[in-house]
Write an enzyme that holds these catalytic residues in place. Sequence first.
Site, PDB file in Angstrom:
ATOM      1  N   MET A   1      48.919  33.311  55.647  1.00  0.00           N
ATOM      2  CA  MET A   1      48.986  33.771  57.412  1.00  0.00           C
ATOM      3  C   MET A   1      48.658  33.717  57.894  1.00  0.00           C
ATOM      4  O   MET A   1      47.084  33.289  58.053  1.00  0.00           O
ATOM      5  CB  MET A   1      48.558  35.413  56.207  1.00  0.00           C
ATOM      6  CG  MET A   1      49.286  36.671  57.230  1.00  0.00           C
ATOM      7  SD  MET A   1      49.311  38.403  56.538  1.00  0.00           S
ATOM      8  CE  MET A   1      47.253  38.258  56.663  1.00  0.00           C
ATOM      9  N   CYS A   2      48.490  33.903  59.475  1.00  0.00           N
ATOM     10  CA  CYS A   2      47.857  33.188  60.702  1.00  0.00           C
ATOM     11  C   CYS A   2      48.688  34.228  61.017  1.00  0.00           C
ATOM     12  O   CYS A   2      49.920  34.926  61.386  1.00  0.00           O
ATOM     13  CB  CYS A   2      48.019  31.907  60.892  1.00  0.00           C
ATOM     14  SG  CYS A   2      47.444  30.825  59.654  1.00  0.00           S
ATOM     15  N   GLY A   3      48.031  34.272  63.027  1.00  0.00           N
ATOM     16  CA  GLY A   3      48.282  34.739  63.498  1.00  0.00           C
ATOM     17  C   GLY A   3      49.009  34.460  64.885  1.00  0.00           C
ATOM     18  O   GLY A   3      48.078  33.852  64.631  1.00  0.00           O
ATOM     19  N   ARG A  31      45.286  38.756  60.540  1.00  0.00           N
ATOM     20  CA  ARG A  31      46.497  38.018  59.969  1.00  0.00           C
ATOM     21  C   ARG A  31      45.402  36.526  59.319  1.00  0.00           C
ATOM     22  O   ARG A  31      45.993  35.889  58.851  1.00  0.00           O
ATOM     23  CB  ARG A  31      47.088  37.872  61.376  1.00  0.00           C
ATOM     24  CG  ARG A  31      49.217  38.708  60.439  1.00  0.00           C
ATOM     25  CD  ARG A  31      49.105  38.878  61.584  1.00  0.00           C
ATOM     26  NE  ARG A  31      50.037  37.590  60.882  1.00  0.00           N
ATOM     27  CZ  ARG A  31      51.000  37.467  60.095  1.00  0.00           C
ATOM     28  NH1 ARG A  31      51.521  38.920  59.551  1.00  0.00           N
ATOM     29  NH2 ARG A  31      51.789  37.375  59.759  1.00  0.00           N
TER      30      ARG A  31
END
Lengths: 311, 224
Positions: A1-3, A31
Amino acid sequence: MCGIAGIVYKDRKLHNAGEDMGKMLGALQHRGPDSAGFAIYGGVGLEKNEYNINIQVNQKTGLLDKVKMAINQKTPIKSDQVFPSEEDGTIVYRAKIALDEFRQLPPLLHKIDKVDVDVVVLNGSHSFEMIKDIGHVKDIVEKYHVNEIKGTHAIGHTRFSTESNVDRYHAHPFQTYIIKDVTVVHNGQITNYWKIRDPLERKGHVFETNNDTECLVHYISDKLDQGYILEEALHQSVEDMDGPFSYIIGTPEGIGIAKDRLGLRPGVMAENDKIFAIASEEVSLREVMDTTNVEQISPGEVRVYESTPSF
Amino acid sequence: MNEKVYEIDLSKMTPREANETIIKMAPKYDKIILKNPHAMHYLIAGLVEEVDIEVDGSAGYFIGTMNDKASIKVNGNVGWFGGDNMTGGKLLIEGSAGDGVGQGIYGGEIIVKKDVGARTGEIMKKGTIIIGGNSGFMTGIFMMGGRIVVLGDLGRDVGESIIRGVIYVLGEVESLGKNAKLVDVTDEDKKELKSLLRKHDFNLNNYDKFRKIIPKSKRPFYGK
């Protein structure tokens, strides 16, 4: 997960892009806690032949002088700035230089990288300001005075590391030097990485890491270099790349997002008369605009907002 | 008798604190109003009480997951997996929703007034999902029961690997998934749709235009 997040001000004038992007990324902090970064376009104010180089340098005695000497041997440093980092014993050294043409930049960056194992070139750019570091968004915003940075458009990232190192270099955005000033922020994995990387390397493109995000930015730049417009390059990437991904490309003209064909990573967008914005979640968009009408980026979809830059 | 209403300001709460407060207050009040939700994730998770809840803004991922009896109204949009694994109750979303709305529900009703993302009603077993706008890629994937009603268009691969259940559509269908077939609605279907949609304030006059996607086989055999 990343933003991931991106914003374009439709009037192409300078706005508080640093502050807005800081708020958008701050809302996506959940995130990704490992690192964060910004590419803020349009407000740098460099002359046509000028570039900023950001270099991570260990604070051991004499090393910064060696870096300066390596740069000055090629071109005089016009001005510089130091961002100290107490936590890891390094500094981020920013030098402004002038070059006759863009193709002189990659060999200079390579030369600086070779000064010492404790010297890491983070980026070199003309039309955007790159800020990236390990840690939380609010700390990075404060350390690098991000709220003071103006811009016409920007992209940004909060990283939840899954594969490669957690350090300043591996923080997003990633940049390519195939053409000038193209950056990427990415949420996901490219599972046919080597299939994409091999032909790019055979064409002579240099990979600094085994990170799939670096592969993405080289791929898109290679397509742009071949004459694709950004929208076409992004569509082609959706065909060619496997895996779950959504990523945003930044160029001097604007930003664009692409999402994998199964839609396994999130992406939403909203726009009004003044702003076009993209993010992983609505919670980020609502920091800069009314979100009554949020659109989902569909699986395999591409969205682009570009216009001719004034810089 | 006056309705007992309790208001919770979420602006300084974590999702865990918000849900603990909601679960604590639900048995004591008729209605709970959630102010300043700011698209918070995991709101109203695991609530089994019968209570009206109004979310005054947008919610994030998994709003109303495992809801059993509550009637939840969201005055904004929601993120991914709205109403995930609900067993009963109602989730009304005035705006749009992300991917996977109604994922795996066992019962209850989910109504979204505007468009939704991909994989609506994924692996749902029972219950009803109504989408006022369009629904994206693989709507009803692995559907095992229940009904989805889409008043707009459907994206690619509708009903991918559907086993049981039905997807009604008023608009266009981009393509069908494996084991899905598109057929006309019956008079009984139209009667059922009219009753259902009127109940949720959708007043249509073109029920003849509905079509439905159902499984080709209840025991599909994939491959050779």
